[in-house]
Design an enzyme around this catalytic site. Structure first.
Site, PDB file in Angstrom:
ATOM      1  N   ARG A 163       0.824  -1.212   0.000  1.00  0.00           N
ATOM      2  CA  ARG A 163       0.000   0.000   0.000  1.00  0.00           C
ATOM      3  C   ARG A 163       0.856   1.258   0.000  1.00  0.00           C
ATOM      4  O   ARG A 163       0.398   2.338  -0.346  1.00  0.00           O
ATOM      5  CB  ARG A 163      -0.957  -0.021   1.193  1.00  0.00           C
ATOM      6  CG  ARG A 163      -1.993   1.085   1.182  1.00  0.00           C
ATOM      7  CD  ARG A 163      -3.276   0.695   1.935  1.00  0.00           C
ATOM      8  NE  ARG A 163      -3.043   0.053   3.207  1.00  0.00           N
ATOM      9  CZ  ARG A 163      -2.810   0.710   4.351  1.00  0.00           C
ATOM     10  NH1 ARG A 163      -2.755   2.030   4.362  1.00  0.00           N
ATOM     11  NH2 ARG A 163      -2.638   0.039   5.473  1.00  0.00           N
ATOM     12  N   TYR A 205     -16.588  14.315 -17.749  1.00  0.00           N
ATOM     13  CA  TYR A 205     -17.063  12.936 -17.649  1.00  0.00           C
ATOM     14  C   TYR A 205     -18.174  12.890 -16.602  1.00  0.00           C
ATOM     15  O   TYR A 205     -18.092  13.534 -15.555  1.00  0.00           O
ATOM     16  CB  TYR A 205     -15.900  12.025 -17.273  1.00  0.00           C
ATOM     17  CG  TYR A 205     -16.296  10.642 -16.838  1.00  0.00           C
ATOM     18  CD1 TYR A 205     -17.114   9.842 -17.632  1.00  0.00           C
ATOM     19  CD2 TYR A 205     -15.858  10.127 -15.621  1.00  0.00           C
ATOM     20  CE1 TYR A 205     -17.479   8.573 -17.228  1.00  0.00           C
ATOM     21  CE2 TYR A 205     -16.212   8.847 -15.209  1.00  0.00           C
ATOM     22  CZ  TYR A 205     -17.027   8.087 -16.014  1.00  0.00           C
ATOM     23  OH  TYR A 205     -17.393   6.825 -15.603  1.00  0.00           O
ATOM     24  N   LYS A 239      -8.468   3.897 -20.270  1.00  0.00           N
ATOM     25  CA  LYS A 239      -8.771   4.186 -21.665  1.00  0.00           C
ATOM     26  C   LYS A 239      -7.531   4.019 -22.550  1.00  0.00           C
ATOM     27  O   LYS A 239      -7.042   2.915 -22.715  1.00  0.00           O
ATOM     28  CB  LYS A 239      -9.376   5.582 -21.778  1.00  0.00           C
ATOM     29  CG  LYS A 239     -10.490   5.905 -20.775  1.00  0.00           C
ATOM     30  CD  LYS A 239     -11.575   4.874 -20.658  1.00  0.00           C
ATOM     31  CE  LYS A 239     -12.824   5.349 -19.949  1.00  0.00           C
ATOM     32  NZ  LYS A 239     -12.739   5.501 -18.490  1.00  0.00           N
ATOM     33  N   ASP A 260      -8.103  17.214 -17.364  1.00  0.00           N
ATOM     34  CA  ASP A 260      -8.330  15.812 -17.700  1.00  0.00           C
ATOM     35  C   ASP A 260      -7.874  15.616 -19.145  1.00  0.00           C
ATOM     36  O   ASP A 260      -8.466  16.158 -20.076  1.00  0.00           O
ATOM     37  CB  ASP A 260      -9.805  15.465 -17.534  1.00  0.00           C
ATOM     38  CG  ASP A 260     -10.084  13.968 -17.677  1.00  0.00           C
ATOM     39  OD1 ASP A 260      -9.382  13.314 -18.476  1.00  0.00           O
ATOM     40  OD2 ASP A 260     -11.004  13.461 -17.013  1.00  0.00           O
TER      41      ASP A 260
END
Length: 395
Positions: free
Chosen positions: A68, A122, A212, A187
């Protein structure tokens, strides 16, 4: 991570960044480190490294500590993406929304909960900001109104260019200037660093849904923020505390995806530009949206029923998401932007007749044959799309 090294072309960085140390280790393909924890017999040293991380969020020096806190495979992808975007660092997360959440939490921790944002974004990004799920307050504005919307507690300005799903573009340099000292988050999912590098135009933070184009094959979910090292340290602290870590296998797939990113984006963009031209000349299409910057995304509005287009495609896959090697099409008002209030959605240009298509690597004529067949089914299904006259316009 390797140091920045000499300036190299984007295509070269895509293949070699994050891998420069492999030959010295006698390796060719990057290894996948799946360990969740790592042995250490120096607990005093471990304590010092944890203290240092808690102070600055810098990557701990020496061997890994715990999954982590960081992972060598994921770190390779972060190094590579930072090199492609031209930033000091990048921090990867389990999804694009986890990455955006971490940015908002970093600013909120400083008491800066107000966000200025430009629609469209988005749909889930819009929802996260507008619903106040993280205690944020958002002011929606157009690019010209950003400076006037800033407040003393403004922690972030967020834009998406080209925007999802209308492909609207903003002048990133002008927006960054309007932000003053407030960080601009751009973005860059649709454009990728192949088409634009927002950090070079003044954005402090560059967000990707790495699911993507960066992954590129529809088989990995991830998010990443490219930024300066100071902000990266804060993001690592949030990631450690909240657990939004990227799995090492995903990091490996993303690093592999980056190696073909320039080739994929340029090839798909050439096909998309040709499809946009054909759509604009088709009387069954009311309007075509294709960005000046280019790219593999097309949005278009039909005179007939857009749902019939979705139902009629056979080669093209009717599915949400984008950026894969195969072509996808979806109806934003039904899926990706359904969660946005209807009035806000339409006000941002997301009409009920709008379709969004992510162009892949198939032959352009095969794609057009399928699309033309679907448009015929839409026309036969009756008027349900845009109420435009005659032929389409491109913008």
């Amino acid at each position: 991570m390797e140091t920045s090294g000499p300036v190299r072309a984007l295509a070269t960085e895509a293949v070699h960044a994050g891998r420069d140390d492999l030959a010295r280790q006698g390796l060719h393909a990057p290894p996948i480190d799946l360990s969740t924890t790592y042995p250490s017999y120096d607990s005093r040293g471990e304590a010092a490294r944890i203290d240092a991380f808690a102070t600055t969020g810098a990557d701990p020096e020496g061997p890994p500590v715990y999954g982590r806190l960081g992972n060598p495979t994921v770190a390779r992808f972060e190094t590579a993406l930072a090199r492609l975007e031209g930033t000091e660092a990048a921090v990867a997360f389990a999804s694009g929304m986890a990455a955006l959440t971490a940015v908002l939490l970093v600013r909120a921790s400083l008491g800066l909960r107000h966000v200025v944002a430009v629609r469209p974004l988005y749909g889930c990004s819009d929802h996260l900001l507008n619903a106040g799920l993280l205690g944020t307050e958002v002011t929606w504005t157009d690019p010209a109104g950003i400076a006037d919307a800033l407040r003393p507690d403004t922690g972030l300005v967020m834009v998406e260019s080209p925007a999802n799903p209308t492909l609207a573009e903003v002048d990133l340099r002008a927006v960054a200037h309007a932000c003053g000292s407030v960080p601009l988050l751009a973005d860059n999912t649709f454009a990728t660093p192949v088409l634009q590098r927002p950090a070079g135009q003044g954005a402090r933070l560059v967000l990707h849904s790495a699911t993507k184009y960066l992954g590129g094959h529809g088989d990995v979910m991830a998010g990443v923020v490219a930024c300066d090292e100071e902000f990266a340290g804060r993001l690592r602290q949030v990631r450690f505390a909240t657990g939004g870590v990227l799995h090492p296998l995903a990091g490996y797939l993303l690093l592999r995806g980056l190696s073909t990113l320039p080739v994929r984006v340029r090839a798909a963009s050439a096909t998309a530009a040709e499809l946009a031209r054909r759509l604009a000349a088709d009387p069954r299409v009311a309007r075509v949206h294709y960005p000046r910057i280019g790219g593999a995304m097309i949005a278009f509005e039909v005179h007939g029923d857009p749902h019939e287009v979705i139902a009629a495609v056979r080669l093209i896959t009717p599915a949400v998401s984008l950026g894969s090697v195969d072509t996808l099409i979806q109806h934003p008002a039904s899926i990706s932007h359904r969660i946005v209030d209807e009035g806000d959605r339409r006000g941002a240009g997301v009409s009920d007749g709008l379709l969004r298509m992510s162009v892949g690597l198939e032959d352009v004529d095969d794609l057009w044959t399928d699309l033309s067949h679907a448009l015929a089914a839409s026309a036969a299904g009756g008027a349900g799309g845009c109420d435009e006259a005659a032929a389409a316009t491109v913008r």
